[in-house]
Each structure stands twice: as structure tokens, then as C-alpha cells.
Design a protein around this motif. Structure first.
Motif, PDB file in Angstrom:
ATOM      1  N   LYS A 126      29.607  69.431  -7.928  1.00 32.82           N
ATOM      2  CA  LYS A 126      29.866  68.548  -6.785  1.00 32.82           C
ATOM      3  C   LYS A 126      29.180  67.209  -6.966  1.00 32.82           C
ATOM      4  CE  LYS A 126      30.438  72.087  -3.189  1.00 32.82           C
ATOM      5  NZ  LYS A 126      29.897  72.584  -1.910  1.00 32.82           N
ATOM      6  N   ASN A 127      27.916  67.245  -7.400  1.00 34.45           N
ATOM      7  CA  ASN A 127      27.157  66.007  -7.619  1.00 34.45           C
ATOM      8  C   ASN A 127      27.813  65.144  -8.691  1.00 34.45           C
ATOM      9  OD1 ASN A 127      25.221  66.922  -5.765  1.00 34.45           O
ATOM     10  ND2 ASN A 127      24.036  67.941  -7.360  1.00 34.45           N
ATOM     11  N   ILE A 128      28.275  65.780  -9.746  1.00 35.71           N
ATOM     12  CA  ILE A 128      28.918  65.049 -10.843  1.00 35.71           C
ATOM     13  C   ILE A 128      30.242  64.464 -10.373  1.00 35.71           C
ATOM     14  CG2 ILE A 128      29.903  65.256 -13.163  1.00 35.71           C
ATOM     15  CD1 ILE A 128      27.879  67.682 -13.465  1.00 35.71           C
ATOM     16  N   PHE A 129      30.993  65.234  -9.595  1.00 36.30           N
ATOM     17  CA  PHE A 129      32.277  64.764  -9.079  1.00 36.30           C
ATOM     18  C   PHE A 129      32.099  63.489  -8.258  1.00 36.30           C
ATOM     19  CE2 PHE A 129      35.454  64.563  -5.717  1.00 36.30           C
ATOM     20  CZ  PHE A 129      36.641  64.671  -6.432  1.00 36.30           C
ATOM     21  N   ILE A 130      31.076  63.468  -7.420  1.00 40.92           N
ATOM     22  CA  ILE A 130      30.796  62.295  -6.587  1.00 40.92           C
ATOM     23  C   ILE A 130      30.491  61.075  -7.454  1.00 40.92           C
ATOM     24  CG2 ILE A 130      29.145  61.320  -4.934  1.00 40.92           C
ATOM     25  CD1 ILE A 130      28.950  64.185  -3.733  1.00 40.92           C
ATOM     26  N   LYS A 131      29.738  61.291  -8.527  1.00 40.55           N
ATOM     27  CA  LYS A 131      29.420  60.189  -9.456  1.00 40.55           C
ATOM     28  C   LYS A 131      30.673  59.640 -10.127  1.00 40.55           C
ATOM     29  CE  LYS A 131      24.790  61.858 -10.722  1.00 40.55           C
ATOM     30  NZ  LYS A 131      23.958  62.375 -11.841  1.00 40.55           N
ATOM     31  N   MET A 132      31.656  60.508 -10.344  1.00 39.35           N
ATOM     32  CA  MET A 132      32.868  60.100 -11.059  1.00 39.35           C
ATOM     33  C   MET A 132      33.899  59.417 -10.171  1.00 39.35           C
ATOM     34  SD  MET A 132      33.286  63.476 -13.489  1.00 39.35           S
ATOM     35  CE  MET A 132      34.784  62.932 -14.301  1.00 39.35           C
ATOM     36  N   GLN A 133      33.773  59.560  -8.874  1.00 40.96           N
ATOM     37  CA  GLN A 133      34.706  58.911  -7.968  1.00 40.96           C
ATOM     38  C   GLN A 133      34.532  57.394  -8.039  1.00 40.96           C
ATOM     39  OE1 GLN A 133      33.888  61.056  -4.201  1.00 40.96           O
ATOM     40  NE2 GLN A 133      36.041  61.677  -4.277  1.00 40.96           N
ATOM     41  N   ASP A 134      35.643  56.670  -8.000  1.00 42.10           N
ATOM     42  CA  ASP A 134      35.619  55.201  -8.081  1.00 42.10           C
ATOM     43  C   ASP A 134      34.838  54.728  -9.308  1.00 42.10           C
ATOM     44  OD1 ASP A 134      37.008  55.019  -5.601  1.00 42.10           O
ATOM     45  OD2 ASP A 134      35.119  55.377  -4.561  1.00 42.10           O
ATOM     46  N   TRP A 135      35.055  55.427 -10.421  1.00 39.37           N
ATOM     47  CA  TRP A 135      34.298  55.135 -11.639  1.00 39.37           C
ATOM     48  C   TRP A 135      34.434  53.683 -12.082  1.00 39.37           C
ATOM     49  CZ3 TRP A 135      30.778  57.725 -14.502  1.00 39.37           C
ATOM     50  CH2 TRP A 135      30.494  57.229 -15.776  1.00 39.37           C
ATOM     51  N   ASP A 136      35.637  53.148 -12.020  1.00 32.81           N
ATOM     52  CA  ASP A 136      35.864  51.799 -12.525  1.00 32.81           C
ATOM     53  C   ASP A 136      35.148  50.749 -11.690  1.00 32.81           C
ATOM     54  OD1 ASP A 136      37.947  52.068 -14.841  1.00 32.81           O
ATOM     55  OD2 ASP A 136      38.619  53.430 -13.270  1.00 32.81           O
ATOM     56  N   ASP A 137      34.868  51.053 -10.427  1.00 31.85           N
ATOM     57  CA  ASP A 137      34.081  50.137  -9.602  1.00 31.85           C
ATOM     58  C   ASP A 137      32.586  50.219  -9.930  1.00 31.85           C
ATOM     59  OD1 ASP A 137      36.288  49.209  -8.261  1.00 31.85           O
ATOM     60  OD2 ASP A 137      36.138  50.700  -6.659  1.00 31.85           O
ATOM     61  N   LYS A 138      32.162  51.398 -10.376  1.00 33.60           N
ATOM     62  CA  LYS A 138      30.738  51.627 -10.644  1.00 33.60           C
ATOM     63  C   LYS A 138      30.344  51.320 -12.089  1.00 33.60           C
ATOM     64  CE  LYS A 138      30.792  55.566  -7.437  1.00 33.60           C
ATOM     65  NZ  LYS A 138      30.740  57.041  -7.363  1.00 33.60           N
ATOM     66  N   ALA A 139      31.321  51.202 -12.969  1.00 36.94           N
ATOM     67  CA  ALA A 139      31.051  51.162 -14.410  1.00 36.94           C
ATOM     68  C   ALA A 139      30.071  50.056 -14.813  1.00 36.94           C
ATOM     69  CB  ALA A 139      32.366  50.999 -15.179  1.00 36.94           C
ATOM     70  N   HIS A 140      30.191  48.886 -14.194  1.00 37.82           N
ATOM     71  CA  HIS A 140      29.326  47.768 -14.608  1.00 37.82           C
ATOM     72  C   HIS A 140      27.868  47.981 -14.202  1.00 37.82           C
ATOM     73  CE1 HIS A 140      30.302  46.823 -10.416  1.00 37.82           C
ATOM     74  NE2 HIS A 140      29.240  46.059 -10.385  1.00 37.82           N
TER      75      HIS A 140
END
Length: 254
Positions: free
Chosen positions: A159-173
Motif C-alpha cells: 500500500k505504501n509503495i502504491f501511494i508513492k507510485m501514484q502521479d509518478w510523473d508529477d513527483k519524478a523531478h
């Protein structure tokens, strides 16, 4: 129903299953796992930990898996047809490798861990490239590691990992650029705990070959499905972001 509508429905069901609370069976399995871990020789734990740590470093900074080039100018349906075929091929390769090492006894079974890791990582890099992502980008490699974690973690950790992966392209930088900031310790512990139940029997005489083949096949199958769902999630998130931006621009022009 279009292809995208079909896979979006599949994605929503996968998200629901991923975010479900751990079942009583899952909790009981975790307790059994802890007892089994206490019985496994330290040298087995050490070998697995070392193999995983080396693999993480190879993924983040090595060139072993970065030969695949992004596949361009294909529809999503065509991309996924190619990916499904790749997964089938990797499943067969993993099963063959597991059968051979399983038949070789304890020492050969130990060798299976780094070999299986290599097969899984190569598959993930191929899948990423087929979806059109440049695996030379450090951030794409981090996403690959998150997919790996998501597939082979406990229910709670996933669950924790899934949350980190959501909206990945916004968080990538904002992602870390230093390997020391990546939690590889949790990564290897979760993976080790996940596969021990399936792979421990591979070290037993007489049945090791059959167990090794089936276990590897199923593990690669699970990873392949998790990867496809993870990239589908990015695909629809990007679609939503683009449509939202277009609506916002239209409002400004009006």
C-alpha cells in the motif's frame, strides 16, 4: 467497449485488490513466514541480501539492463500485445532456469536467486521500453524498482509503495539522485520474505526441480502483471493530466 475502456476496468479492479486490508489468511501467513525465517541458515539470508543489494546497484547505475530502446509510434493495444508475449517468454525462461537449479540441490538453488533476479529485472526493462519509456533515465529505473517492490512486498508495505507510485510523473523531478537515499534494506527484506515460502522447497531433494520451475513461473507471472498495471496507471494519469490542462487553457482563452 474500446480496448482502453477494457483495460481501465481491469486497472480499477487491480487497484481495489492492492489497497484491500490484509486478510486473516495473509496475517497468518506472515506469522508462519517469521517462524520459517528463523529456521533458515544465516548463510542463505546473507546470500540473498548480497544478491539483491548488488542487483539494486546494477539497476540504478549499471548498463547491464539499459540496452532496450524506447518503442515509439505504436498504439497501446499493440504495445501490450508485444509485452504479453515478452512476459510469456520470460516465464518459460524462468521456469527452465528454476528446474535446472532445483535439480542441482542446495548449492544450485542458492545460485537461483541472483539468476532469477536478473531475469526479472531484464523483463521489467523490456516492458518499460515497450511502453515507450527511456530506461537510461534514472527516474525510470527507480520506477522499475518500485514495481518490483510492489509485486513482492507484504500487503501493508505494498500500500505504501502504491501511494508513492501514484502521479509518478508529477513527483519524478523531486526524486532522490543518490542511491543511499533508496531504502534497499526494506526492499531486500520484503522480497526475501515474499519468496522464501515459494522457494525454500526448491532446496529439497527429489522435488526441487518441479518446485523451482513452478515457483519461478508464478513469480515472473505476478511481476509481469504488476508491471503492466503500473504502466497502465501512468498512462491514464497522464491522459487525465493532459485533458485537465486543455480544459484549463480553454477557460483562459474564453
Amino acid at each position: 467497449m474500446t480496448y482502453e475502456q477494457k483495460i481501465k476496468s481491469e486497472l480499477e479492479f487491480w487497484k481495489f485488490k492492492t489497497l484491500q486490508k490484509p486478510s486473516l489468511l495473509s496475517k497468518a501467513t506472515d506469522k508462519v513466514q517469521k517462524k520459517i525465517n528463523a529456521l533458515i541458515p544465516d548463510k542463505v539470508h546473507s546470500a540473498i541480501t548480497t544478491a539483491i543489494k548488488q542487483m539494486v546497484k546494477a539497476v540504478l547505475f549499471g548498463s547491464t539492463f539499459t540496452t532496450a530502446k524506447p518503442v515509439l509510434d505504436l498504439t497501446l493495444m499493440h504495445r501490450e500485445a508485444l509485452i504479453k508475449q515478452k512476459i510469456e517468454n520470460y516465464k518459460k525462461t524462468g521456469a527452465a532456469e528454476g528446474g535446472i537449479t532445483g535439480a542441482g540441490g542446495f548449492l544450485m538453488s542458492l545460485a537461483d536467486f541472483p539468476l532469477l533476479l536478473g531475469i526479472k529485472m531484464k523483463m521489467l526493462f523490456d516492458i518499460a521500453a515497450t511502453y515507450g519509456y527511456d530506461v537510461k533515465d534514472y527516474r525510470e529505473r527507480l520506477y522499475i524498482l518500485h514495481i518490483f517492490q510492489l509485486a513482492f512486498s507484504s500487503k501493508e508495505e505494498s500500500k505504501n509503495i502504491f501511494i508513492k507510485m501514484q502521479d509518478w510523473d508529477d513527483k519524478a523531478h523531486k526524486l532522490p539522485t543518490n542511491i543511499d537515499e533508496f531504502d534497499w534494506l526494506t526492499f531486500q527484506q520484503q522480497y526475501r520474505d515474499y519468496i522464501d515460502l515459494a522457494k525454500l522447497a526448491q532446496m529439497l531433494p527429489f522435488i526441487g526441480a518441479a518446485v523451482g520451475a513452478v515457483a519461478n513461473y508464478k513469480l515472473i507471472e505476478k511481476l509481469g502483471k504488476t508491471a503492466m498495471m503500473s504502466y497502465r496507471m501512468r498512462h491514464f494519469n497522464l491522459q487525465y493530466a493532459v485533458s485537465t490542462t486543455e480544459i484549463h487553457q480553454l477557460k483562459i482563452e474564453d
